[in-house]
Design an enzyme around this catalytic site. Structure first.
Site, short mmCIF file in Angstrom:
data_model
loop_
_atom_site.label_atom_id
_atom_site.label_comp_id
_atom_site.label_asym_id
_atom_site.label_seq_id
_atom_site.Cartn_x
_atom_site.Cartn_y
_atom_site.Cartn_z
N THR A 127 10.94 20.08 8.04
CA THR A 127 12.16 19.99 7.22
C THR A 127 13.27 20.88 7.78
O THR A 127 13.00 21.90 8.43
CB THR A 127 11.83 20.43 5.78
OG1 THR A 127 13.04 20.60 5.05
CG2 THR A 127 11.07 21.75 5.73
N ASP A 128 14.51 20.50 7.45
CA ASP A 128 15.65 21.34 7.87
C ASP A 128 15.66 22.68 7.12
O ASP A 128 16.35 23.62 7.52
CB ASP A 128 16.98 20.60 7.67
CG ASP A 128 17.27 20.18 6.23
OD1 ASP A 128 16.41 20.41 5.36
OD2 ASP A 128 18.35 19.62 5.99
N GLU A 129 14.87 22.76 6.02
CA GLU A 129 14.89 24.01 5.24
C GLU A 129 14.33 25.19 6.03
O GLU A 129 14.52 26.34 5.63
CB GLU A 129 14.11 23.84 3.93
CG GLU A 129 14.79 22.87 3.00
CD GLU A 129 14.36 22.98 1.54
OE1 GLU A 129 13.81 24.03 1.15
OE2 GLU A 129 14.59 22.02 0.81
N TYR A 155 8.34 27.58 -0.36
CA TYR A 155 8.15 26.25 0.26
C TYR A 155 8.61 26.26 1.71
O TYR A 155 7.86 25.91 2.63
CB TYR A 155 8.92 25.18 -0.53
CG TYR A 155 9.11 23.89 0.27
CD1 TYR A 155 8.03 23.05 0.56
CD2 TYR A 155 10.37 23.53 0.78
CE1 TYR A 155 8.20 21.90 1.32
CE2 TYR A 155 10.54 22.39 1.53
CZ TYR A 155 9.46 21.57 1.80
OH TYR A 155 9.63 20.43 2.55
N LYS A 159 6.51 25.85 5.33
CA LYS A 159 6.78 24.80 6.33
C LYS A 159 7.09 25.43 7.70
O LYS A 159 6.66 24.94 8.74
CB LYS A 159 7.93 23.89 5.88
CG LYS A 159 7.67 23.05 4.65
CD LYS A 159 6.57 22.00 4.85
CE LYS A 159 6.97 20.87 5.75
NZ LYS A 159 5.90 19.84 5.87
P1 NAD Z 1 5.71 14.16 -1.76
O1 NAD Z 1 5.51 15.37 -2.59
O2 NAD Z 1 6.33 12.95 -2.35
O3 NAD Z 1 4.31 13.70 -1.14
C1 NAD Z 1 3.39 14.60 -0.62
C2 NAD Z 1 2.04 13.89 -0.57
O4 NAD Z 1 1.09 14.81 -0.02
C3 NAD Z 1 1.50 13.47 -1.95
O5 NAD Z 1 1.05 12.14 -1.91
C4 NAD Z 1 0.36 14.45 -2.21
O6 NAD Z 1 -0.69 13.89 -3.00
C5 NAD Z 1 -0.11 14.74 -0.79
N1 NAD Z 1 -0.83 16.03 -0.70
C6 NAD Z 1 -0.43 17.23 -1.19
N2 NAD Z 1 -1.36 18.17 -0.95
C7 NAD Z 1 -2.35 17.55 -0.26
C8 NAD Z 1 -3.59 17.98 0.28
N3 NAD Z 1 -3.99 19.26 0.16
N4 NAD Z 1 -4.37 17.09 0.92
C9 NAD Z 1 -3.99 15.78 1.03
N5 NAD Z 1 -2.83 15.31 0.53
C10 NAD Z 1 -2.03 16.19 -0.11
O7 NAD Z 1 6.52 14.67 -0.49
P2 NAD Z 1 7.56 13.88 0.43
O8 NAD Z 1 8.91 14.09 -0.11
O9 NAD Z 1 7.05 12.53 0.70
O10 NAD Z 1 7.45 14.78 1.76
C11 NAD Z 1 6.54 14.44 2.79
C12 NAD Z 1 6.69 15.44 3.92
O11 NAD Z 1 8.02 15.42 4.41
C13 NAD Z 1 6.43 16.88 3.50
O12 NAD Z 1 5.73 17.52 4.53
C14 NAD Z 1 7.82 17.49 3.33
O13 NAD Z 1 7.80 18.87 3.61
C15 NAD Z 1 8.59 16.72 4.38
N6 NAD Z 1 10.03 16.53 4.13
C16 NAD Z 1 10.47 16.03 2.94
C17 NAD Z 1 11.84 15.79 2.76
C18 NAD Z 1 12.38 15.22 1.46
O14 NAD Z 1 13.59 15.18 1.29
N7 NAD Z 1 11.55 14.75 0.54
C19 NAD Z 1 12.73 16.07 3.80
C20 NAD Z 1 12.24 16.59 5.00
C21 NAD Z 1 10.89 16.80 5.15
O1 DAU Z 2 16.13 19.40 3.04
C1 DAU Z 2 14.87 18.82 3.00
C2 DAU Z 2 14.19 19.21 1.71
O2 DAU Z 2 14.85 18.51 0.67
C3 DAU Z 2 12.70 18.89 1.71
O3 DAU Z 2 12.06 19.68 2.68
C4 DAU Z 2 12.08 19.15 0.32
O4 DAU Z 2 10.72 18.74 0.32
C5 DAU Z 2 12.85 18.36 -0.69
O5 DAU Z 2 12.35 18.63 -2.00
C6 DAU Z 2 14.35 18.70 -0.64
O6 DAU Z 2 14.58 20.05 -1.09
P1 DAU Z 2 15.82 20.41 -2.05
O7 DAU Z 2 15.55 21.67 -2.73
O8 DAU Z 2 17.12 20.27 -1.34
O9 DAU Z 2 15.71 19.13 -3.07
P2 DAU Z 2 15.83 19.02 -4.67
O10 DAU Z 2 15.86 17.55 -4.97
O11 DAU Z 2 14.82 19.85 -5.37
O12 DAU Z 2 17.27 19.62 -4.96
C7 DAU Z 2 18.43 19.10 -4.34
C8 DAU Z 2 19.63 19.90 -4.85
O13 DAU Z 2 19.82 19.61 -6.23
C9 DAU Z 2 19.44 21.40 -4.75
O14 DAU Z 2 20.68 22.00 -4.42
C10 DAU Z 2 19.03 21.82 -6.16
C11 DAU Z 2 19.75 20.81 -7.03
N1 DAU Z 2 19.07 20.45 -8.30
C12 DAU Z 2 17.78 20.04 -8.24
C13 DAU Z 2 17.11 19.71 -9.39
C14 DAU Z 2 15.65 19.28 -9.34
C15 DAU Z 2 19.76 20.51 -9.50
O15 DAU Z 2 20.95 20.85 -9.55
N2 DAU Z 2 19.08 20.16 -10.66
C16 DAU Z 2 17.78 19.80 -10.65
O16 DAU Z 2 17.22 19.52 -11.76
#
Ligand code: NAD
Ligand code: DAU
Length: 341
Positions: A127-129, A155, A159
């Protein structure tokens, strides 16, 4: 030759999109989904894939070394793509432990299995985080692959730790690894704890929309399918041992996103409620995807306007899926938002 992809976290948001893409684009290959199904995995998400003879599902925890080794022995994967993670920043702030065990130790177990049984590629979905954040008043700054890791939350720290471990396995053991670091994804099947599906769900029920702080924090949004094509490009064309940033220059602040959702659903802005801010809240994320574009010929094809319309439409048509997720998430929603009043 027929290849076997082992995808972890394939019942989650992005992992499922990646499995769908593989089944469609690489119809001769086998796709093995390994997912323990935490609260974030709605079993209905994979109902179509389970009908496909090229798809197999193991309900297994990536931290369970014995079970993971058994799967490798049985399936002999060529490529391993690790999506499995605890992924919600707010949950990591309230309780970091699962983030450390799954995101770091689980990654080590998978890479140990790769070393033991042999694979062509281990890909880590990051992730970019891991780069921390950028100031709001410097729109000229972006995250590059060599930007120092500088994390804010448990988190993002978990990562970044996993990324370092992946690079250590490359250098120390010669494991053929790649890493992609992507910005915020949106699209169908995202669990309604994240900003966009949470706000769509709440607005649809005329509930108040909890915006953290002033709502001026900026995220760089990428449609989930574009992310998945980027991952496939890194696996098929990327150089071993390298990191690739994936993003599409779609920066928006949170208030813009929330207002856009309200307009699309025909709901009033009076639903917006400003609540207590996230601790350590990152200000701005902005990816420079130039390396992936130049080396892999990858680029996103979905504009933010098309993507957000398509996403809202999908949630409107699949309210049942949101309802299933919300039913298993009530306790968390109560806990997270009660503390923000
Ligand atoms: P998500 O939470 O929707 O899905 C995560 C999945 O992993 C779930 O199905 C969960 O059951 C499974 N999981 C969790 N713990 C586990 C374990 N111990 N063993 C096996 N499975 C397990 O997450 P997502 O948004 O689909 O993210 C997927 C990946 O992409 C993550 O690694 C996250 O860090 C990365 N990522 C997410 C975003 C985003 O915006 N959502 C952006 C950049 C990177
Ligand atoms: O940048 C990639 C990341 O993006 C991934 O690695 C993470 O898995 C993914 O969850 C996401 O992280 P963020 O913290 O950016 O996503 P989130 O949807 O939780 O929040 C997005 C923005 O919205 C953040 O600035 C917080 C704000 N927010 C979020 C929630 C849940 C609110 O203002 N209200 C809310 O209730």
């Amino acid at each position: 030759m027929r290849k076997t992809f082992l995808v972890t976290g394939g019942t989650g948001f992005i992992g499922n999109c990646f499995c769908k893409l593989l089944l469609a684009e690489r119809p001769d290959d086998k796709v093995i989904n390994v997912d323990v199904c935490t609260y974030a995995a709605n079993p209905s998400t994979i109902r179509e894939e389970l009908k496909n003879p090229n798809y197999k599902f193991y309900k297994t925890d990536i931290r369970n070394r014995e079970e993971i080794y058994k799967i490798f022995e049985e399936e002999k994967p060529d490529t391993v793509v690790n999506f499995a993670a605890e992924s919600h920043v707010d949950r990591s702030i309230l309780d970091p432990e699962a983030f450390l065990t799954t995101n770091i130790l689980g990654t080590a177990v998978l890479m140990d299995a790769c070393r033991k049984y042999g694979i062509d590629r281990y890909h880590q979905v990051s992730t970019d985080e891991v780069y921390g954040d950028l100031p709001l008043d410097r729109p000229d700054l972006f995250f590059h692959e060599d930007t120092p890791l500088h994390t804010s939350s448990p988190y993002s720290t978990s990562k970044a730790s996993a990324d370092l471990l992946v690079l250590a396995y490359y250098r120390t053991y010669g494991l053929p690894v790649t890493i992609s670091r992507c910005s915020n994804n949106y699209g169908p099947y995202q669990f309604p704890e994240k900003l966009i599906p949470l706000m769509i769900s709440k607005a649809s029920h005329d509930e108040s929309l909890p915006v953290y702080g002033e709502g001026l924090n900026v995220r760089d949004w990428l449609y989930v399918k574009d992310h998945c094509y980027g991952i496939l490009a890194v696996i098929e064309k990327g150089r071993i041992g390298e990191v690739y940033n994936l993003g599409g220059h779609n920066e928006r602040n949170n208030l813009y996103i929330v207002k856009r959702i309200l307009t699309e659903l025909g709901k009033p802005e009076s639903l917006i409620t400003h609540v207590a801010d996230r601790h350590g809240h990152d200000q701005r994320y902005a990816i420079d995807p130039a390396k992936a574009m130049a080396e892999l010929g990858w680029q996103p094809t979905t504009t933010f306007e098309d993507g957000i319309k398509r996403t809202i439409e999908w949630y409107r048509e699949n309210q049942w899926w949101l309802d299933e997720c919300n039913a298993s998430n009530r306790e968390w929603l109560k806990k997270n938002y009660a503390e923000r009043k």
